[in-house]
Design an enzyme around this catalytic site. Sequence first.
Site, PDB file in Angstrom:
ATOM      1  N   LYS A  43       0.845  -1.200   0.000  1.00 14.05           N
ATOM      2  CA  LYS A  43       0.000   0.000   0.000  1.00 14.05           C
ATOM      3  C   LYS A  43       0.880   1.249   0.000  1.00 14.05           C
ATOM      4  O   LYS A  43       2.083   1.163   0.278  1.00 14.05           O
ATOM      5  CB  LYS A  43      -0.911  -0.027   1.235  1.00 14.05           C
ATOM      6  N   TYR A 264      14.094  30.768   9.090  1.00 16.90           N
ATOM      7  CA  TYR A 264      12.831  31.481   9.293  1.00 16.90           C
ATOM      8  C   TYR A 264      12.570  31.695  10.776  1.00 16.90           C
ATOM      9  O   TYR A 264      12.673  30.759  11.572  1.00 16.90           O
ATOM     10  CB  TYR A 264      11.654  30.670   8.715  1.00 16.90           C
TER      11      TYR A 264
END
Length: 376
Positions: A43, A264
Amino acid sequence: MSPFDTPEAETRGTLLTLDLGALVANWRALGARAGTEAGAVVKADAYGIGIEPAVTALSRAGCRSFFVAHLSEAVRARAVAAEATIYVLNGLLPGQSAAFARHDLSPVLGSVAELQEWAAFRQGNGAVRPAALHVDSGMNRLGLAPDEALSLAGDGSELVDAAGVGLLMTHFAASEDEGDPANARQIAAFAGIAAAFPELRASLMNSSGHFLKGCPAYQLTRPGYALYGGNPTPGQPNPMQAVVSLQSRIVQLRDVEAGTQVGYNGRWTAKRRSRLATICLGYADGYPRNASGTDTVPGGTALVGGVPCPFVGSVSMDLIILDVTEAPENAARRGEPVTLIGDALDLETVGAGAKTIGYEILTSLGRRHARRYVGV
Ligand SMILES: *Cc1c(COP(=O)(O)O)cnc(C)c1O
């Protein structure tokens, strides 16, 4: 020669190397350990490795049973594995029966409504491959309650027969934690249900289940994470071979004085004169922003010349800043490769640095990387 000296990698900031030989070796080792047929859970694009290459390699090695989450993933697996039985773990959503049949796929049925819908479809359309029946043994996520399942056994078995069920399965909630008493309860609950359906094959083990003392193997296992090199026995040495490695490159270096704020919002401050390297991957490449290294909470790590170098400041969209003060000078250079996953940086370590688990690191692997498949 740099690993980035290939036509595909030279244009990219990151290179993902996927060892399909190790994938196959892990699948064989798990089957040998269980002493029964090992399937493969593929999956989420085979946990980020690539569903087509993974299914192709495992099919060639003899794997005959695959598990995916969505019907769309099963269709992709079917395209490269014409003979395999492909189970869809999320089950049958209303109206999907014809699409399942068209691609010769097997739903994992987890409710009476799903059994009825699939049985009704089969009646009108003849036999298709066996479906699976999912019983919930304590996770409370998918599957019939044990009482409900038992009422469909023996004399009440017309519905299970009509739905063409060939496999009975359940899923562990905490098998990676050997000490969790839920494991023994789930093993016992499933044993009772399997005994009531003696004509069905049964499947219990996920990756960690293979290493759980007292866990019966039944006729089919369902490993995922361990196939891709994840450690099924966290806290103990990893018995699996590494499949995934991720590298990026240094774009720029700079020296900063103590007290300099970095990245940042200046969330990391240099405590000493430091050499910093900016590398060209970020959260848009699938590396979680939660791996940011701040003044209060350490984050992720990269290997520069084999030396672990911490992330400093926020993980940006396309860039991460490393403190390379301790790295060898010949490795902390513009253009040089750095390792984000691989060698000492196993999936569990990378997951912990990002406050998550290795599974999420794997399944987040971005679409931006150059991909190199080796070991085929
Ligand atoms: C994902 C999944 C697996 C595989 O689990 P791993 O821990 O990755 O081995 C097995 N069975 C079911 C039902 C799953 O959802």
